[in-house]
Motif scaffolding. Structure first.
Motif, short mmCIF file in Angstrom:
data_model
loop_
_atom_site.label_atom_id
_atom_site.label_comp_id
_atom_site.label_asym_id
_atom_site.label_seq_id
_atom_site.Cartn_x
_atom_site.Cartn_y
_atom_site.Cartn_z
N THR A 99 34.80 52.77 28.72
CA THR A 99 36.17 52.41 28.36
C THR A 99 36.26 51.45 27.18
O THR A 99 37.06 51.65 26.26
CB THR A 99 36.93 51.85 29.58
N GLU A 100 35.44 50.39 27.18
CA GLU A 100 35.49 49.46 26.04
C GLU A 100 35.04 50.11 24.74
O GLU A 100 35.72 49.96 23.71
CB GLU A 100 34.68 48.21 26.34
N PRO A 101 33.92 50.84 24.71
CA PRO A 101 33.53 51.50 23.46
C PRO A 101 34.59 52.47 22.92
O PRO A 101 34.72 52.63 21.71
CB PRO A 101 32.25 52.25 23.85
N LEU A 102 35.34 53.11 23.83
CA LEU A 102 36.36 54.07 23.40
C LEU A 102 37.73 53.43 23.20
O LEU A 102 38.68 54.12 22.80
CB LEU A 102 36.48 55.21 24.43
N LEU A 128 29.74 49.43 39.45
CA LEU A 128 30.29 50.60 38.77
C LEU A 128 31.40 50.22 37.80
O LEU A 128 31.49 50.80 36.71
CB LEU A 128 30.81 51.61 39.79
N ASP A 129 32.25 49.27 38.18
CA ASP A 129 33.34 48.90 37.26
C ASP A 129 32.79 48.33 35.96
O ASP A 129 33.30 48.63 34.87
CB ASP A 129 34.30 47.92 37.94
N GLN A 130 31.73 47.55 36.06
CA GLN A 130 31.12 46.97 34.86
C GLN A 130 30.45 48.06 34.02
O GLN A 130 30.56 48.05 32.78
CB GLN A 130 30.09 45.92 35.25
N PHE A 131 29.80 49.01 34.67
CA PHE A 131 29.15 50.08 33.91
C PHE A 131 30.18 50.91 33.16
O PHE A 131 30.02 51.19 31.95
CB PHE A 131 28.33 50.98 34.84
N ILE A 132 31.22 51.34 33.86
CA ILE A 132 32.25 52.16 33.20
C ILE A 132 32.93 51.37 32.08
O ILE A 132 33.20 51.92 31.00
CB ILE A 132 33.26 52.67 34.24
N ARG A 133 33.17 50.09 32.31
CA ARG A 133 33.83 49.28 31.28
C ARG A 133 32.95 49.11 30.05
O ARG A 133 33.42 49.30 28.91
CB ARG A 133 34.19 47.90 31.85
N ILE A 163 29.34 58.65 23.32
CA ILE A 163 28.99 58.27 24.69
C ILE A 163 28.09 59.30 25.36
O ILE A 163 27.42 58.99 26.35
CB ILE A 163 30.25 58.04 25.55
N LEU A 164 28.06 60.53 24.84
CA LEU A 164 27.19 61.58 25.37
C LEU A 164 26.77 62.50 24.23
O LEU A 164 27.48 62.62 23.22
CB LEU A 164 27.90 62.42 26.43
N ALA A 165 25.65 63.19 24.41
CA ALA A 165 25.22 64.19 23.44
C ALA A 165 26.03 65.48 23.63
O ALA A 165 26.47 65.78 24.74
CB ALA A 165 23.74 64.48 23.62
N PRO A 166 26.23 66.25 22.57
CA PRO A 166 26.98 67.51 22.70
C PRO A 166 26.40 68.45 23.76
O PRO A 166 27.16 69.08 24.51
CB PRO A 166 26.88 68.13 21.30
N ASP A 168 43.52 50.28 29.26
CA ASP A 168 44.34 50.36 30.47
C ASP A 168 43.67 51.14 31.60
O ASP A 168 44.33 51.48 32.58
CB ASP A 168 45.69 51.01 30.15
N THR A 169 42.40 51.44 31.48
CA THR A 169 41.68 52.20 32.52
C THR A 169 40.82 51.22 33.30
O THR A 169 39.78 50.75 32.82
CB THR A 169 40.85 53.32 31.88
N ARG A 170 41.26 50.93 34.54
CA ARG A 170 40.62 49.90 35.36
C ARG A 170 40.73 50.30 36.83
O ARG A 170 41.59 51.08 37.22
CB ARG A 170 41.32 48.55 35.16
N PHE A 171 39.88 49.71 37.66
CA PHE A 171 39.96 49.97 39.09
C PHE A 171 41.15 49.26 39.73
O PHE A 171 41.79 49.80 40.61
CB PHE A 171 38.66 49.57 39.78
N TYR A 172 41.43 48.05 39.28
CA TYR A 172 42.53 47.29 39.85
C TYR A 172 43.37 46.69 38.72
O TYR A 172 42.85 46.40 37.64
CB TYR A 172 42.01 46.20 40.79
#
Length: 413
Positions: free
Chosen positions: A236-239, A227-232, A320-323, A243-247
């Motif tokens: 988070t990286e595309p945006l 999950l951390d890799q998916f969110i990153r 990251i998402l459609a409207p 500073d948004t991380r699990f640890y």
């Protein structure tokens, strides 16, 4: 670099705009926000806070108050890191809907398709505990989890607490939701959860609990990555959310605000170490990526993420998402199960369905908060993103609703 200049630089980098007093907030009325937050800090009801307000994407209020760590002498700043607990749910829900858009997850799909222990679940209702668990009337779906209507709690209710504790959950997980100290991947924890009885039948009640942690495991199964890799890599990286991380890296430990607690007299006192206090976000196993309560972040990062949702899933050239997907997430999908007073719950967010149901927020506003005292609200009709960050658990103050009111009363329409 002084604090005013630092704030100017950060806002220009993060949002592409320098802070502006207008249009957005009337200066004389915005001063009431300062007065409110300063008073609560001076009275030691809160240790400190960061408040950030965007109007149509532009920062119109951005200030830090009080202490990040009073004992260490660290003042609160715009770059202070916070444990955001259940505000993690917005990221995980976004990840789920990204996979829905790709056809890898279905809204009505059974959770048991991804986690075998959820194929046949049981229910142990409080008023029928003596009779023992009964089979769930139907399989739990992805939609049930997104709306917290699967009947799954945090396992702290007296009639199930011992069962959950025996599996390392409920009373053995801090206040129920905490997994940062677990030396195992989140899917192992959630697979054990599926063997336990839940407290309500699916789609019978709004029950706040491990729902989004389960969804985090579903994201891992459907995507084939942690999950951390998916969110990153997908959010988070595309945006540009650095500073948004699990640890938190040990080298940045001084940026993390300390956790305080409301004492018997209402004054803030430092919380203890461990799962019910400071947590294991710097030193610990770093193995459990909890989709329901695991992330740390800053006010700037979180506001940029929310502004992306307010813009229908797009920030600059990055989508990251459609409207339509964002609209689906931020529209009430649970009827009156969450509330009968004008609040609903969509796919990851509480929604305002009636003016007055949540203070001065317009119909269509959505938001949520975290156990450590952080809160946010997005009000599309008002073109607002409001972020409030502090670390106070438990919190017996009324600062959050008063803060929202102080922002709304300062709006220049």
């Amino acid at each position: 670099m002084n604090r005013v200049l630092l704030s100017l630089v950060l806002s220009t980098v993060v949002f592409g705009q320098a802070p502006a007093p207008a249009p957005g907030l009337a200066p004389d009325r915005a001063a009431r926000i300062d007065q409110l937050l300063n008073r609560y800090v001076e009275e030691n009801r809160i240790p400190g806070a960061v408040a950030l307000v965007l109007r149509d994407g532009k920062p119109v209020y951005e200030k830090a108050f009080g202490w990040a760590d009073k004992e260490a002498g660290h003042k609160m700043t715009a770059t202070t890191l916070f444990r955001i607990a259940s505000q993690t749910k917005a990221f995980t829900s976004t990840a789920v809907l990204q996979l829905v858009e790709e056809g890898k997850i279905g809204i009505a799909q059974r959770v048991g398709d991804f986690i075998p222990t959820f194929k046949q679940t049981t229910v142990l209702a409080r008023d029928a505990a003596a009779a023992g668990p009964v089979p769930a009337r139907r399989p739990i779906t992805i939609a049930d989890l997104l709306t917290h209507t699967a009947g799954i709690s945090y396992g702290t209710e007296p009639h199930v607490a011992e069962l959950y504790a025996a599996k390392g959950l409920g009373p053995k997980a801090g206040n129920g939701w905490y997994t940062a100290d677990k030396d195992e991947p989140i899917c192992e924890t959630m697979e054990r959860l599926g063997t336990l009885p839940f407290v309500s039948q699916p789609c019978a009640a709004f029950v706040y609990g491990y729902n989004t942690d389960i969804l985090g495991c579903v994201v891992e199964k459907a995507s084939g990555m942690p999950l951390d890799q998916f969110i990153r890599t997908r959010i988070t990286e595309p945006l540009g959310l650095k500073d948004t991380r699990f640890y938190i890296p040990p080298a940045e430990k001084d940026r993390l605000a300390a956790v305080y607690a409301s004492g018997p007299d209402g004054k803030a006192v430092r919380a203890p170490e461990g799962s019910k206090g400071q947590g294991h976000y710097i030193e610990g196993p770093r193995k459990s990526f909890a989709g329901g309560a695991g992330l740390t972040s800053t006010a700037h990062d979180y506001a940029r993420f929310l502004e992306t949702l307010r813009n229908g899933g797009k920030m600059g050239a990055t989508r990251i998402l459609a409207p339509r997907t964002v609209e689906l997430m931020t529209t009430n999908q649970s009827g009156t199960l969450h509330s009968t007073t004008g609040l609903g719950f969509g796919f990851g967010f509480e929604t305002v369905d009636r003016y007055g149901a949540n203070g001065l927020a317009e119909v269509g506003a959505f938001g949520w908060g975290g156990a450590y005292g952080t809160q946010y609200q997005v009000d599309p009709k008002s073109k607002l993103v409001i972020v409030f960050m502090m670390q106070l658990m438990p919190n017996t103050t009324d600062i959050q609703p008063k803060f929202y009111t102080s922002v709304y009363q300062a709006l220049v329409n």
